[in-house]
Design an enzyme around this catalytic site. Sequence first.
Site, PDB file in Angstrom:
ATOM      1  N   LYS A 193       0.840  -1.207   0.000  1.00 26.00           N
ATOM      2  CA  LYS A 193       0.000   0.000   0.000  1.00 26.00           C
ATOM      3  C   LYS A 193       0.874   1.256   0.000  1.00 26.00           C
ATOM      4  CE  LYS A 193      -1.839   2.679   3.170  1.00 26.00           C
ATOM      5  NZ  LYS A 193      -1.884   3.992   2.524  1.00 26.00           N
ATOM      6  N   GLU A 267      10.461   0.652  10.077  1.00 26.28           N
ATOM      7  CA  GLU A 267      11.458   1.705   9.822  1.00 26.28           C
ATOM      8  C   GLU A 267      10.746   3.017  10.091  1.00 26.28           C
ATOM      9  OE1 GLU A 267      13.176   4.556   8.702  1.00 26.28           O
ATOM     10  OE2 GLU A 267      13.036   3.989   6.584  1.00 26.28           O
ATOM     11  N   CYS A 301      13.582  10.484   6.736  1.00 23.67           N
ATOM     12  CA  CYS A 301      13.641   9.959   8.107  1.00 23.67           C
ATOM     13  C   CYS A 301      15.061  10.031   8.667  1.00 23.67           C
ATOM     14  CB  CYS A 301      13.115   8.536   8.146  1.00 23.67           C
ATOM     15  SG  CYS A 301      13.821   7.502   6.861  1.00 23.67           S
ATOM     16  N   GLU A 398      10.769  14.989  15.640  1.00 24.97           N
ATOM     17  CA  GLU A 398      10.964  14.941  14.190  1.00 24.97           C
ATOM     18  C   GLU A 398      10.011  15.937  13.516  1.00 24.97           C
ATOM     19  OE1 GLU A 398       9.600  11.431  11.969  1.00 24.97           O
ATOM     20  OE2 GLU A 398      11.520  11.454  10.936  1.00 24.97           O
TER      21      GLU A 398
HETATM   22  P1  NDP Z   1       2.213   7.684   8.576  1.00 22.12           P
HETATM   23  O1  NDP Z   1       3.059   6.861   9.458  1.00 22.12           O
HETATM   24  O2  NDP Z   1       0.822   7.965   8.988  1.00 22.12           O
HETATM   25  O3  NDP Z   1       2.145   7.012   7.125  1.00 22.12           O
HETATM   26  C1  NDP Z   1       2.968   5.967   6.640  1.00 22.12           C
HETATM   27  C2  NDP Z   1       2.111   4.909   5.941  1.00 22.12           C
HETATM   28  O4  NDP Z   1       1.294   4.241   6.888  1.00 22.12           O
HETATM   29  C3  NDP Z   1       1.152   5.486   4.906  1.00 22.12           C
HETATM   30  O5  NDP Z   1       0.997   4.589   3.841  1.00 22.12           O
HETATM   31  C4  NDP Z   1      -0.123   5.594   5.707  1.00 22.12           C
HETATM   32  O6  NDP Z   1      -1.255   5.669   4.915  1.00 22.12           O
HETATM   33  C5  NDP Z   1      -0.073   4.333   6.517  1.00 22.12           C
HETATM   34  N1  NDP Z   1      -0.892   4.338   7.725  1.00 22.12           N
HETATM   35  C6  NDP Z   1      -1.440   5.393   8.382  1.00 22.12           C
HETATM   36  N2  NDP Z   1      -2.126   4.982   9.462  1.00 22.12           N
HETATM   37  C7  NDP Z   1      -2.007   3.625   9.490  1.00 22.12           C
HETATM   38  C8  NDP Z   1      -2.469   2.611  10.360  1.00 22.12           C
HETATM   39  N3  NDP Z   1      -3.210   2.901  11.424  1.00 22.12           N
HETATM   40  N4  NDP Z   1      -2.154   1.328  10.093  1.00 22.12           N
HETATM   41  C9  NDP Z   1      -1.396   1.006   9.033  1.00 22.12           C
HETATM   42  N5  NDP Z   1      -0.919   1.921   8.163  1.00 22.12           N
HETATM   43  C10 NDP Z   1      -1.213   3.218   8.389  1.00 22.12           C
HETATM   44  O7  NDP Z   1       2.935   9.024   8.273  1.00 22.12           O
HETATM   45  P2  NDP Z   1       2.228  10.391   7.826  1.00 22.12           P
HETATM   46  O8  NDP Z   1       2.159  10.400   6.387  1.00 22.12           O
HETATM   47  O9  NDP Z   1       0.942  10.629   8.507  1.00 22.12           O
HETATM   48  O10 NDP Z   1       3.268  11.435   8.384  1.00 22.12           O
HETATM   49  C11 NDP Z   1       3.225  11.829   9.757  1.00 22.12           C
HETATM   50  C12 NDP Z   1       4.595  12.021  10.299  1.00 22.12           C
HETATM   51  O11 NDP Z   1       5.281  10.795  10.225  1.00 22.12           O
HETATM   52  C13 NDP Z   1       5.484  12.968   9.515  1.00 22.12           C
HETATM   53  O12 NDP Z   1       5.312  14.267   9.908  1.00 22.12           O
HETATM   54  C14 NDP Z   1       6.844  12.444   9.827  1.00 22.12           C
HETATM   55  O13 NDP Z   1       7.309  12.998  11.033  1.00 22.12           O
HETATM   56  C15 NDP Z   1       6.652  10.981   9.994  1.00 22.12           C
HETATM   57  N6  NDP Z   1       7.019  10.184   8.824  1.00 22.12           N
HETATM   58  C16 NDP Z   1       8.167   9.475   8.877  1.00 22.12           C
HETATM   59  C17 NDP Z   1       8.562   8.736   7.804  1.00 22.12           C
HETATM   60  C18 NDP Z   1       9.807   7.953   7.837  1.00 22.12           C
HETATM   61  O14 NDP Z   1      10.264   7.467   6.798  1.00 22.12           O
HETATM   62  N7  NDP Z   1      10.399   7.765   8.990  1.00 22.12           N
HETATM   63  C19 NDP Z   1       7.804   8.701   6.562  1.00 22.12           C
HETATM   64  C20 NDP Z   1       6.567   9.442   6.607  1.00 22.12           C
HETATM   65  C21 NDP Z   1       6.219  10.151   7.708  1.00 22.12           C
HETATM   66  P3  NDP Z   1      -1.770   7.104   4.431  1.00 22.12           P
HETATM   67  O15 NDP Z   1      -0.619   7.846   3.918  1.00 22.12           O
HETATM   68  O16 NDP Z   1      -2.671   6.764   3.343  1.00 22.12           O
HETATM   69  O17 NDP Z   1      -2.392   7.733   5.622  1.00 22.12           O
END
Ligand code: NDP
Length: 488
Positions: A193, A267, A301, A398
């Site tokens: 996904k 991760e 990240c 972060e």
């Molecule tokens: P999320 O952790 O919400 O998103 C990462 C993935 O998980 C997306 O595909 C998301 O779907 C999905 N997801 C969201 N909620 C759930 C759940 N309950 N169960 C399973 N999968 C889920 O990150 P965000 O996009 O909301 O970003 C929020 C914060 O996260 C950022 O500000 C940043 O600080 C951090 N972040 C860190 C990353 C990293 O690589 N370490 C990458 C992205 C974000 P969908 O996008 O469709 O909601």
Amino acid sequence: MQKKETKKLFKSSWNYSEAPESISHIQIQKKYDLYIDGKFTKPVKGKYFDTINPANEEIISSVAEATIEDIDVAVKAARKAFTGWSKLSGKERGKYIFRIARLIQERAREFAVIESMDGGKPIRESRDIDIPLSANHFFYYAGWADKLEYAFPNKEPKPVGVVGQIIPWNFPLLMAAWKIAPALATGNTIILKPAETTPLTALKLAEVIQLSGLPKGVVNIVTGAGKTGADIVNHPGINKIAFTGSTEVGRYIAKAIAGTDKKVTLELGGKGANIIFEDAAIDQAVEGIINAIFFNQGHVCCAGSRLFVQESVADKVIQKLKDRMENLIVGDPLDKNTDIGAINSKKQLETIENYINIGLKEGGEIYQPDCKLPKKGNWCAPTLFLNVSQSHKIVQEEIFGPVLTIQTFRTINEVIEKANNTPYGLSAGVWTQNGAKIFHSTQKLAAGVVWANTFNKFDAASPFGGYKESGFGREGGLHGLKPYLKFE
Ligand code: NDP
């Protein structure tokens, strides 16, 4: 040099003509269905959502929203496909993976443009980093497919089964490659996904996978929001979850699968320390600071978002950094001159702006270059904060945007203690001309990856992953095969 003089000097000598990348060669459908069992399939509930270009707020396409009913169908397809795929010889599996790598290479330009349109990152980065590294990952793991018994001698490695892979929006195609390539090489079948705001290159990848002739059901790509991700995590027909994203959702996943026999790798977030010692090559270090925090708008990240500069060179480094920031070009992601593109979503822009306000309220001294931001779209000027300490929220949390905090230090022990004083443990960097100092500090820094005299360098052969709240498990290299295997 005074701030005003700096601006005048740099603004007058750097004028670039626009150099937009053409979009005439790309093909984006108006509407995308789910890629399940080797074909594009309408979602059971018939729901779709828009994916928006963050640089101009235009709708690019409409994408299916998968519900639990669709996940059920995808799991059944993946389960059925597992029997044949897991029995196929490594050599044959490798051929399919090579083919996917080659097809990505052939379509690299189209992938790069779509990545920049959907996610906001500069075309220079998607063209030179995201897409070549994605192809590279498939090439690399194609090579392992028929060598698993040499990678794990006397251990009889077996695939874990059907894997659920959930990826974020910061490196959409690259994260898909990081997850899909090792899972295929090890004989697993997949339900992936992509993030809600960046589904398009994953769907293009679905087209490539279809074209490669990969047996149906081996890779299924389902789009949707967080709920779709949760449905994958909670599905009893899935044997392993691989997740990249926020620590908050990572925690939720760890809780959701506790007590089940699902395997998991997480991760998660980071707050990387970038350390400049007084004997560093200062000009290179300044470029390294820029790359560490402003690469991909800081949506990284492993970004070097906490800068530590040795006190004796702090004034010099900070002045050079400010000068360099003055000629960073912020704007159209499709312009080849652009250094900093659009912030991925309105929501993320609000998060970043909120942190900037917190930094100001807590007494931080802000510096932003004099750059003109486009009126439409999501934009944030590159930002640094001085006069902050370990206890400041912007130093601890972060931000995931182009915001750098700067602190100084006097001794190596002091900086290592400060660098490690974080709940995260994903990345760090050290800049020094002294080899002994590199070995000493890299061993003491509690981070999954530590770069010396460089930053944000990635290679398919090199393992990547975190400690503490940055998660567990490794992706990349030989280590990246292990989470997709069981040893009997
Ligand atoms: P999320 O952790 O919400 O998103 C990462 C993935 O998980 C997306 O595909 C998301 O779907 C999905 N997801 C969201 N909620 C759930 C759940 N309950 N169960 C399973 N999968 C889920 O990150 P965000 O996009 O909301 O970003 C929020 C914060 O996260 C950022 O500000 C940043 O600080 C951090 N972040 C860190 C990353 C990293 O690589 N370490 C990458 C992205 C974000 P969908 O996008 O469709 O909601």
